[in-house]
Motif scaffolding. Structure first.
Motif, PDB file in Angstrom:
ATOM      1  N   ASP A  22      26.168  55.317  12.195  1.00  0.00           N
ATOM      2  CA  ASP A  22      25.542  56.174  11.220  1.00  0.00           C
ATOM      3  C   ASP A  22      24.233  56.866  12.144  1.00  0.00           C
ATOM      4  OD1 ASP A  22      24.211  53.904  11.141  1.00  0.00           O
ATOM      5  OD2 ASP A  22      23.414  54.059   9.166  1.00  0.00           O
ATOM      6  N   GLU A  23      23.928  56.313  13.324  1.00  0.00           N
ATOM      7  CA  GLU A  23      22.774  56.688  13.994  1.00  0.00           C
ATOM      8  C   GLU A  23      23.040  58.120  14.966  1.00  0.00           C
ATOM      9  OE1 GLU A  23      19.689  55.623  13.647  1.00  0.00           O
ATOM     10  OE2 GLU A  23      20.374  54.128  12.032  1.00  0.00           O
ATOM     11  N   GLY A  24      22.278  58.810  14.953  1.00  0.00           N
ATOM     12  CA  GLY A  24      22.549  60.206  16.043  1.00  0.00           C
ATOM     13  C   GLY A  24      22.192  59.576  17.486  1.00  0.00           C
ATOM     14  N   PHE A  25      21.243  58.701  17.714  1.00  0.00           N
ATOM     15  CA  PHE A  25      21.342  58.269  19.086  1.00  0.00           C
ATOM     16  C   PHE A  25      20.756  56.828  19.060  1.00  0.00           C
ATOM     17  CE2 PHE A  25      16.904  59.869  17.868  1.00  0.00           C
ATOM     18  CZ  PHE A  25      16.063  58.946  18.164  1.00  0.00           C
ATOM     19  N   GLN A  26      20.608  56.176  19.966  1.00  0.00           N
ATOM     20  CA  GLN A  26      20.027  54.658  20.016  1.00  0.00           C
ATOM     21  C   GLN A  26      19.778  54.405  21.311  1.00  0.00           C
ATOM     22  OE1 GLN A  26      22.876  51.815  17.942  1.00  0.00           O
ATOM     23  NE2 GLN A  26      23.630  53.650  17.213  1.00  0.00           N
ATOM     24  N   MET A  27      18.760  53.425  21.586  1.00  0.00           N
ATOM     25  CA  MET A  27      18.100  53.186  22.802  1.00  0.00           C
ATOM     26  C   MET A  27      18.505  51.742  22.837  1.00  0.00           C
ATOM     27  SD  MET A  27      13.998  52.986  23.835  1.00  0.00           S
ATOM     28  CE  MET A  27      14.243  54.807  23.636  1.00  0.00           C
ATOM     29  N   TYR A  28      18.600  51.303  24.146  1.00  0.00           N
ATOM     30  CA  TYR A  28      19.323  49.919  24.739  1.00  0.00           C
ATOM     31  C   TYR A  28      18.419  49.564  25.956  1.00  0.00           C
ATOM     32  CZ  TYR A  28      23.169  51.027  21.870  1.00  0.00           C
ATOM     33  OH  TYR A  28      23.987  51.061  20.829  1.00  0.00           O
ATOM     34  N   PRO A  29      17.298  48.523  25.654  1.00  0.00           N
ATOM     35  CA  PRO A  29      16.622  48.110  26.991  1.00  0.00           C
ATOM     36  C   PRO A  29      17.519  47.286  27.874  1.00  0.00           C
ATOM     37  CG  PRO A  29      16.275  46.510  24.904  1.00  0.00           C
ATOM     38  CD  PRO A  29      17.350  47.731  24.444  1.00  0.00           C
ATOM     39  N   TYR A  30      17.160  47.595  29.003  1.00  0.00           N
ATOM     40  CA  TYR A  30      17.689  46.414  29.983  1.00  0.00           C
ATOM     41  C   TYR A  30      17.200  45.143  30.027  1.00  0.00           C
ATOM     42  CZ  TYR A  30      20.007  50.138  32.903  1.00  0.00           C
ATOM     43  OH  TYR A  30      21.038  51.207  33.385  1.00  0.00           O
ATOM     44  N   SER A  31      17.927  44.206  30.330  1.00  0.00           N
ATOM     45  CA  SER A  31      17.613  42.825  30.497  1.00  0.00           C
ATOM     46  C   SER A  31      16.443  42.457  31.207  1.00  0.00           C
ATOM     47  CB  SER A  31      18.752  41.811  30.704  1.00  0.00           C
ATOM     48  OG  SER A  31      18.362  40.642  31.244  1.00  0.00           O
ATOM     49  N   ASP A  32      15.513  41.543  30.959  1.00  0.00           N
ATOM     50  CA  ASP A  32      14.612  41.218  32.035  1.00  0.00           C
ATOM     51  C   ASP A  32      15.062  40.699  33.111  1.00  0.00           C
ATOM     52  OD1 ASP A  32      12.353  41.962  30.291  1.00  0.00           O
ATOM     53  OD2 ASP A  32      12.170  40.100  29.357  1.00  0.00           O
ATOM     54  N   LYS A  33      16.322  40.078  33.307  1.00  0.00           N
ATOM     55  CA  LYS A  33      16.969  39.607  34.469  1.00  0.00           C
ATOM     56  C   LYS A  33      17.184  40.834  35.451  1.00  0.00           C
ATOM     57  CE  LYS A  33      18.952  35.822  31.978  1.00  0.00           C
ATOM     58  NZ  LYS A  33      20.194  35.322  31.711  1.00  0.00           N
ATOM     59  N   ILE A  34      17.293  42.180  34.905  1.00  0.00           N
ATOM     60  CA  ILE A  34      17.439  43.313  35.730  1.00  0.00           C
ATOM     61  C   ILE A  34      15.978  43.717  36.042  1.00  0.00           C
ATOM     62  CG2 ILE A  34      18.378  45.456  35.838  1.00  0.00           C
ATOM     63  CD1 ILE A  34      20.798  44.375  34.155  1.00  0.00           C
ATOM     64  N   VAL A  35      15.323  44.047  35.122  1.00  0.00           N
ATOM     65  CA  VAL A  35      13.995  44.657  35.376  1.00  0.00           C
ATOM     66  C   VAL A  35      13.032  44.090  34.531  1.00  0.00           C
ATOM     67  CG1 VAL A  35      14.726  46.545  33.800  1.00  0.00           C
ATOM     68  CG2 VAL A  35      12.571  46.850  35.411  1.00  0.00           C
ATOM     69  N   GLY A  36      11.882  43.436  34.815  1.00  0.00           N
ATOM     70  CA  GLY A  36      11.191  42.918  34.156  1.00  0.00           C
ATOM     71  C   GLY A  36       9.705  42.693  34.578  1.00  0.00           C
ATOM     72  N   GLY A  37       8.724  41.942  33.987  1.00  0.00           N
ATOM     73  CA  GLY A  37       7.338  41.775  34.584  1.00  0.00           C
ATOM     74  C   GLY A  37       6.696  43.090  34.094  1.00  0.00           C
ATOM     75  N   LYS A  38       6.249  43.690  35.075  1.00  0.00           N
ATOM     76  CA  LYS A  38       5.416  45.125  34.926  1.00  0.00           C
ATOM     77  C   LYS A  38       6.302  46.265  34.575  1.00  0.00           C
ATOM     78  CE  LYS A  38       1.407  44.237  37.704  1.00  0.00           C
ATOM     79  NZ  LYS A  38       0.728  44.543  38.799  1.00  0.00           N
TER      80      LYS A  38
END
Length: 154
Positions: A22-38
């Motif tokens: 039912d959503e027009g768009f959705q955001m999915y964050p990348y895992s901290d194992k791929i990109v993290g910290g700052k």
């Protein structure tokens, strides 16, 4: 079919969120194992299209960040850097102002080039080629093209 594609991709980037029809768009964050910290990276997917939007943020300080925007245009088969800017206390700086402000943190155009390539080729495409689809690679993009922002190409 849509749920299978999204689930496969979200698993690839280490996100446990599911697609809500039912959503027009959705955001999915990348895992901290791929990109993290700052660093923070997320992909936004839109219902009814294979065009995806990626937002990368590198925190230089608590209220200062470098933001890189990448987009994938499925019909044109192009993955491109549509924007880059520096944000200080909710004020954005682009182009020459971006470079001037960045210099106060010991960063320059070469750093922006390196970050842009790392985000596009390692985090976004590299993760997909490694964990999702081995059909293509950075050396074999098929008919897809990568384009970077004109500021870092100068």
């Amino acid at each position: 079919m849509r749920n299978m594609i999204v689930k496969s991709y979200t698993q690839t980037i280490g996100s446990d969120r599911t697609w809500k029809e039912d959503e027009g768009f959705q955001m999915y964050p990348y895992s901290d194992k791929i990109v993290g910290g700052k660093e923070h990276l997320a992909v936004t997917m839109f219902r009814g299209t294979a065009d995806w939007f990626y937002m990368y943020k590198y925190k230089l300080d608590e209220s200062i960040s470098v933001n890189l925007i990448f987009e994938y245009n499925a019909s044109k088969k192009i993955f491109y850097q549509s924007d880059l800017y520096l944000t200080i206390n909710e004020t954005s700086y682009k182009d020459q102002q971006l470079l001037e402000k960045l210099a106060t943190y010991g960063k320059d155009r070469a750093w922006l080039q390196d970050q842009s390539k790392k985000v596009a080729e390692q985090y976004i495409l590299g993760t997909w080629f490694k964990n999702g689809s081995s059909r293509y690679s950075l050396k074999n993009l098929g008919d897809m093209k990568i384009e970077y922002n004109k500021l870092i190409e100068e």
